[in-house]
Write a protein that holds these residues in place. Structure first.
Motif, PDB file in Angstrom:
ATOM      1  N   ILE A 162      26.522  42.609  32.657  1.00 26.39           N
ATOM      2  CA  ILE A 162      27.030  42.601  31.286  1.00 26.39           C
ATOM      3  C   ILE A 162      25.991  41.954  30.394  1.00 26.39           C
ATOM      4  N   PHE A 163      25.729  42.600  29.256  1.00 27.70           N
ATOM      5  CA  PHE A 163      24.708  42.112  28.340  1.00 27.70           C
ATOM      6  C   PHE A 163      25.339  41.629  27.042  1.00 27.70           C
ATOM      7  N   ILE A 164      24.600  40.815  26.360  1.00 29.72           N
ATOM      8  CA  ILE A 164      24.975  40.408  25.002  1.00 29.72           C
ATOM      9  C   ILE A 164      24.159  41.265  24.035  1.00 29.72           C
ATOM     10  N   ILE A 165      24.855  42.139  23.286  1.00 29.33           N
ATOM     11  CA  ILE A 165      24.186  43.075  22.380  1.00 29.33           C
ATOM     12  C   ILE A 165      24.500  42.670  20.946  1.00 29.33           C
ATOM     13  N   GLU A 166      23.458  42.543  20.154  1.00 28.34           N
ATOM     14  CA  GLU A 166      23.590  42.134  18.754  1.00 28.34           C
ATOM     15  C   GLU A 166      22.902  43.162  17.869  1.00 28.34           C
ATOM     16  N   LEU A 167      23.675  43.786  16.965  1.00 31.26           N
ATOM     17  CA  LEU A 167      23.164  44.809  16.054  1.00 31.26           C
ATOM     18  C   LEU A 167      23.326  44.313  14.622  1.00 31.26           C
ATOM     19  N   THR A 168      22.236  44.283  13.871  1.00 34.14           N
ATOM     20  CA  THR A 168      22.261  43.742  12.510  1.00 34.14           C
ATOM     21  C   THR A 168      21.577  44.694  11.546  1.00 34.14           C
ATOM     22  N   ASN A 169      22.039  44.641  10.290  1.00 32.82           N
ATOM     23  CA  ASN A 169      21.441  45.388   9.186  1.00 32.82           C
ATOM     24  C   ASN A 169      21.753  44.637   7.900  1.00 32.82           C
ATOM     25  N   ASP A 170      20.742  44.011   7.294  1.00 35.66           N
ATOM     26  CA  ASP A 170      20.932  43.208   6.088  1.00 35.66           C
ATOM     27  C   ASP A 170      21.991  42.131   6.349  1.00 35.66           C
ATOM     28  N   LYS A 171      23.152  42.275   5.708  1.00 35.94           N
ATOM     29  CA  LYS A 171      24.207  41.271   5.851  1.00 35.94           C
ATOM     30  C   LYS A 171      25.242  41.643   6.908  1.00 35.94           C
ATOM     31  N   ASN A 172      25.155  42.853   7.474  1.00 33.40           N
ATOM     32  CA  ASN A 172      26.111  43.276   8.500  1.00 33.40           C
ATOM     33  C   ASN A 172      25.603  42.876   9.877  1.00 33.40           C
ATOM     34  N   LYS A 173      26.537  42.478  10.715  1.00 36.94           N
ATOM     35  CA  LYS A 173      26.179  42.030  12.049  1.00 36.94           C
ATOM     36  C   LYS A 173      27.340  42.282  12.998  1.00 36.94           C
ATOM     37  N   GLN A 174      27.001  42.752  14.191  1.00 36.95           N
ATOM     38  CA  GLN A 174      28.014  43.020  15.201  1.00 36.95           C
ATOM     39  C   GLN A 174      27.483  42.562  16.550  1.00 36.95           C
ATOM     40  N   VAL A 175      28.265  41.718  17.246  1.00 40.39           N
ATOM     41  CA  VAL A 175      27.872  41.170  18.539  1.00 40.39           C
ATOM     42  C   VAL A 175      28.986  41.453  19.538  1.00 40.39           C
TER      43      VAL A 175
END
Length: 305
Positions: free
Chosen positions: A148-161
């Motif tokens: 299981i990995f920790i995935i972090e996706l960001t764009n400017d002010k948006n972020k999803q982990v």
């Protein structure tokens, strides 16, 4: 597998007040590395025994080492201070390690538990955009078993982990997206510029223009065919009427008048009168040759007797 799990050591404090108990957080190690599991108890070590998942590995007692398992398969050794070393660790080396330390007089000095976890380096994450659904997706395709990995996706002010193998983020406008995949031993990142906010690329514009032109041509041909089909019956009717009139006029001109059913005597006489025959212009024939006159044989006088 819970990475934040903490294993408590059961200590018999009432029976052995001098026993040192410790709570140890999990230890993470990448594959093919050498790991050192030390003892927190201070002072000289007379006897120390290491176990993995309640199975004895090796023991040091009065500076003498004893193996309970195959030395080559264990790939481990123990130092005089009780520290355990495992060379070129693999995922199968993960487990709960326990060390029991005794003093020279046989009294229990320490009992410590350690959770040892071996992980593989994370693979390179892949960023992809689905402009129709207005989402950007980051995923790990080379997933190992029970990983299981920790995935972090960001764009400017948006972020999803998330903890998993993929993550999605809604895209409202074009921009730079950054995806980070990590575990306890490694970390990798992928960055990409996504264009989905109504900015059509050249190929998409050509595709739309070609579709519009094809649609216009198709509609034009369809209207032309419908119009031709609507005009065709009138032309056919007029042509048929003209042909019928022509045939009728030919039949009328060729047919002779029919005699009535009950002709009168005058009509009978008229019908019996021979119709004048059309004069046929005779072609002048060449004159016939005149017959040649035959020479008459002379008549000789008959002699009298």
């Amino acid at each position: 597998m819970n990475f934040r799990r903490i294993f408590l050591v059961k200590c018999l404090l009432l029976l052995f007040p001098s026993v040192k108990c410790s709570v140890t957080n999990p230890i993470y190690m990448p594959v093919n590395e050498s790991a050192l599991l030390s003892i927190t108890a201070t002072g000289n070590i007379y006897e120390a025994t290491w176990l993995r998942d309640k199975v004895k590995l090796l023991q040091i007692k009065d500076n003498k080492v004893r193996y309970y398992v195959n030395k080559e398969q264990c790939r481990c050794k123990i130092f005089p201070n009780g520290t355990l070393q495992i060379e070129q660790v693999v995922k199968e080396d993960s487990g709960e390690y326990k060390v029991i330390v005794y003093q020279k007089d046989g009294k229990l000095k320490a009992e410590e538990n350690t959770m040892f976890i071996v992980q593989e380096p994370v693979p390179q994450p892949v960023l992809s955009a689905e402009c129709r659904n207005k989402t950007v997706k980051c995923e790990v395709k080379q997933k190992t078993k029970n990983e299981i990995f920790i995935i972090e996706l960001t764009n400017d002010k948006n972020k999803q982990v998330v903890n998993g193998t993929n993550v999605e983020l809604p895209v409202q406008r074009s921009g730079t997206f950054r995806c980070v995949v990590k575990n306890q031993v490694s970390k990798k990142m992928t960055e990409k510029v996504i264009k989905c906010s109504g900015q059509l690329d050249f190929h998409l514009i050509l595709s739309i223009a070609g579709g519009v032109i094809f649609f216009v041509i198709f509609v034009t041909l369809l209207i032309y065919c419908i119009k031709k089909k609507a005009e065709r019956p009138e032309d056919v009717d007029e042509e048929q009427m003209m042909q019928a009139r022509k045939v009728d006029s030919e039949i009328v001109s060729r047919e002779l008048p029919q005699p009535p059913c009950n002709p009168t005597p005058k009509q009978l006489r008229v019908q019996q009168w021979p119709q004048p025959q059309p004069k046929v212009q005779q072609q002048a024939l060449p004159p016939r040759p005149r017959p040649r006159t035959q020479q008459r044989t002379p008549n000789h006088p008959r002699e009298r007797p």
